[in-house]
Design a protein around this motif. Structure first.
Motif, PDB file in Angstrom:
ATOM      1  N   HIS A 147       0.831  -1.202   0.000  1.00  0.00           N
ATOM      2  CA  HIS A 147       0.000   0.000   0.000  1.00  0.00           C
ATOM      3  C   HIS A 147       0.869   1.257   0.000  1.00  0.00           C
ATOM      4  N   VAL A 185      -1.093   5.337  -2.586  1.00  0.00           N
ATOM      5  CA  VAL A 185      -2.509   5.558  -2.890  1.00  0.00           C
ATOM      6  C   VAL A 185      -2.928   6.954  -2.436  1.00  0.00           C
ATOM      7  N   ALA A 186      -3.376   7.750  -3.374  1.00  0.00           N
ATOM      8  CA  ALA A 186      -3.821   9.113  -3.076  1.00  0.00           C
ATOM      9  C   ALA A 186      -5.290   9.092  -2.657  1.00  0.00           C
ATOM     10  N   PRO A 187      -5.748  10.107  -1.922  1.00  0.00           N
ATOM     11  CA  PRO A 187      -7.132  10.126  -1.458  1.00  0.00           C
ATOM     12  C   PRO A 187      -8.132   9.923  -2.589  1.00  0.00           C
ATOM     13  N   GLY A 188      -8.984   8.913  -2.417  1.00  0.00           N
ATOM     14  CA  GLY A 188     -10.048   8.660  -3.389  1.00  0.00           C
ATOM     15  C   GLY A 188      -9.688   7.757  -4.540  1.00  0.00           C
ATOM     16  N   GLU A 189      -8.455   7.329  -4.643  1.00  0.00           N
ATOM     17  CA  GLU A 189      -8.083   6.470  -5.764  1.00  0.00           C
ATOM     18  C   GLU A 189      -8.721   5.082  -5.638  1.00  0.00           C
ATOM     19  N   ARG A 216      -8.924  -0.143   2.879  1.00  0.00           N
ATOM     20  CA  ARG A 216     -10.083   0.472   3.512  1.00  0.00           C
ATOM     21  C   ARG A 216      -9.676   1.476   4.585  1.00  0.00           C
ATOM     22  N   ARG A 217      -8.523   1.263   5.201  1.00  0.00           N
ATOM     23  CA  ARG A 217      -8.077   2.153   6.280  1.00  0.00           C
ATOM     24  C   ARG A 217      -7.004   3.119   5.804  1.00  0.00           C
ATOM     25  N   GLY A 218      -6.721   3.076   4.499  1.00  0.00           N
ATOM     26  CA  GLY A 218      -5.780   4.013   3.917  1.00  0.00           C
ATOM     27  C   GLY A 218      -6.534   5.085   3.158  1.00  0.00           C
ATOM     28  N   ASN A 219      -5.968   5.540   2.052  1.00  0.00           N
ATOM     29  CA  ASN A 219      -6.582   6.628   1.290  1.00  0.00           C
ATOM     30  C   ASN A 219      -7.576   6.173   0.237  1.00  0.00           C
ATOM     31  N   ALA A 220      -7.731   4.876   0.048  1.00  0.00           N
ATOM     32  CA  ALA A 220      -8.495   4.388  -1.093  1.00  0.00           C
ATOM     33  C   ALA A 220      -9.934   4.886  -1.094  1.00  0.00           C
ATOM     34  N   GLY A 221     -10.449   5.104  -2.310  1.00  0.00           N
ATOM     35  CA  GLY A 221     -11.856   5.407  -2.497  1.00  0.00           C
ATOM     36  C   GLY A 221     -12.592   4.095  -2.685  1.00  0.00           C
TER      37      GLY A 221
END
Length: 379
Positions: A163, A168-172, A191-196
């Motif tokens: 990860h 991973v940028a916000p919402g990607e 799910r607990r990172g920046n993923a959209g």
């Protein structure tokens, strides 16, 4: 003590061996719980993957202590100069040991060490009653983390590395190919990172149900049929992204030869599911001779990335292993739901390797675990 000894490819036995010696800077650990990794099982069977050549050379000289880098235990004794640990401490350890002397290590770039060693691969591991590792490799297990969870934390550290490498940028959008243990951990980390949008594909209904439980937004049955005969995963991710594709694809399927797939199949699918200019992170360990779809990757300007092994860190005050254990301790990531097979006693190691080497046949998700020493629960 008793330990797993490899007498030849596909010939693993539990033998009596000498107790390990504790040198200066070493920590001796009574193994509480251990699980053979999929990579170890592939190498034991003779698969031509990373480190196969080194194992072949070692076996040419006679039987080899092999396997056991995913474990936890209780400190038994410490060598001269060890200050951070004492007998009775609950610990685990990272598998990658740097030499400390090469130019990279001298310049604080341990990730580029030119002479690394690997617990369980190039030196004896924890498929045994005891294991000895350098103090630098030891990681304390915090309160609230069971022995079973601590032994299973190494794959979670790998998911965290993947990860972080994908940045991973916000919402990607993140697509995880494969709903095995690495895929399900990658879903939880995303799910607990920046993923959209978090999507996952797999072939096993029970594993896909866990993916939903862990919060995947899109779960794709890879055995289904896509529109007009298209690959169902490719069709689903294009539909979910308006035809653009996933920003990041994390490939954890590893080819799954028992399902009629090869490493090139999954990598080719990853290259088609990712958007132009996106990133593919290869987590699985493919055979040495698997070709890569370099033309497709180049034509689509896709970056192919591979996460590093070992602890490492992205913060000056912590390591990935410590962070993985923290996530488990505060219930942000569930590793215990993935443990389907629990055995007892060092003599069960051979059976654990058999189950882990063919998880599909046994209905296993996580590698089979073996409890050898004290099980401290969650206290």
């Amino acid at each position: 003590m008793r330990a797993a000894v490899l007498h030849g490819f596909a010939d693993l036995r539990v033998d009596e061996v000498p107790d390990p010696e504790v040198g200066p800077g070493d920590v001796a650990i009574d193994v509480s719980c251990v699980q053979p990794s999929v990579t170890e099982c592939m190498l034991i069977a003779g698969a031509r993957i990373a480190l196969h050549h080194r194992l072949t050379e070692a076996l040419a000289a006679g039987p080899v202590r092999f396997g056991g880098h995913e474990f936890c235990g209780v400190v038994r004794a410490v060598g001269a100069g060890v200050r951070r640990y004492r007998p009775g401490d609950r610990v685990t350890a990272v598998e990658t040991l740097t030499c400390g002397h090469c130019a990279a290590c001298r310049h604080d770039r341990a990730d580029a060490c030119v002479r690394p060693e690997f617990v369980g691969f190039t030196r004896p591991g924890a498929l045994a009653e005891q294991v000895v590792v350098p103090e630098s490799a030891v990681v304390p297990v915090p309160a609230g983390v069971s022995a079973a969870a601590a032994a299973a934390v190494q794959p979670l550290a790998g998911a965290l590395h993947a990860h972080a490498l994908a940045a991973v940028a916000p919402g990607e959008t993140v697509l995880v190919l494969g709903a095995g243990v690495m895929g399900l951990l990658a879903v939880q980390v995303a799910r607990r990172g920046n993923a959209g949008l978090v999507a996952v594909s797999g072939r096993n209904p029970a594993k896909l149900a866990l993916a939903r439980q862990f919060g995947a937004d899109l779960v794709v049955d890879a055995t289904s049929t896509g529109p007009d005969g298209a690959d169902p995963v490719l069709a689903a991710i294009r539909d979910a992204t308006g035809g653009v594709g996933a920003d990041v694809v994390i490939e954890t399927a590893g080819g799954a030869p028992q399902l009629g797939l090869s490493g090139v199949d999954t990598l080719d699918l990853a290259a088609r599911c990712v958007r132009r200019g996106g990133r593919v992170v290869g987590v699985s360990v493919p055979p040495d001779d698997v070709p890569a779809p370099l033309g497709l990757l180049r034509e689509r300007a896709v970056s192919l990335l591979h996460p590093r092994s070992g602890a490492g860190g992205y913060s000056p005050s912590g390591t990935v292993f410590a962070h993985a254990l923290r996530l488990v301790a505060r219930a942000d990531v569930d590793v215990e739901s993935l443990i389907t097979h629990r055995l007892t006693g060092v003599e069960s190691i051979v059976e654990a390797v058999r189950i882990t080497g063919d998880k599909a046949a046994y209905g296993a998700i996580n590698p089979a675990q073996v409890r050898i020493g004290v099980d401290w629960g969650r206290s």
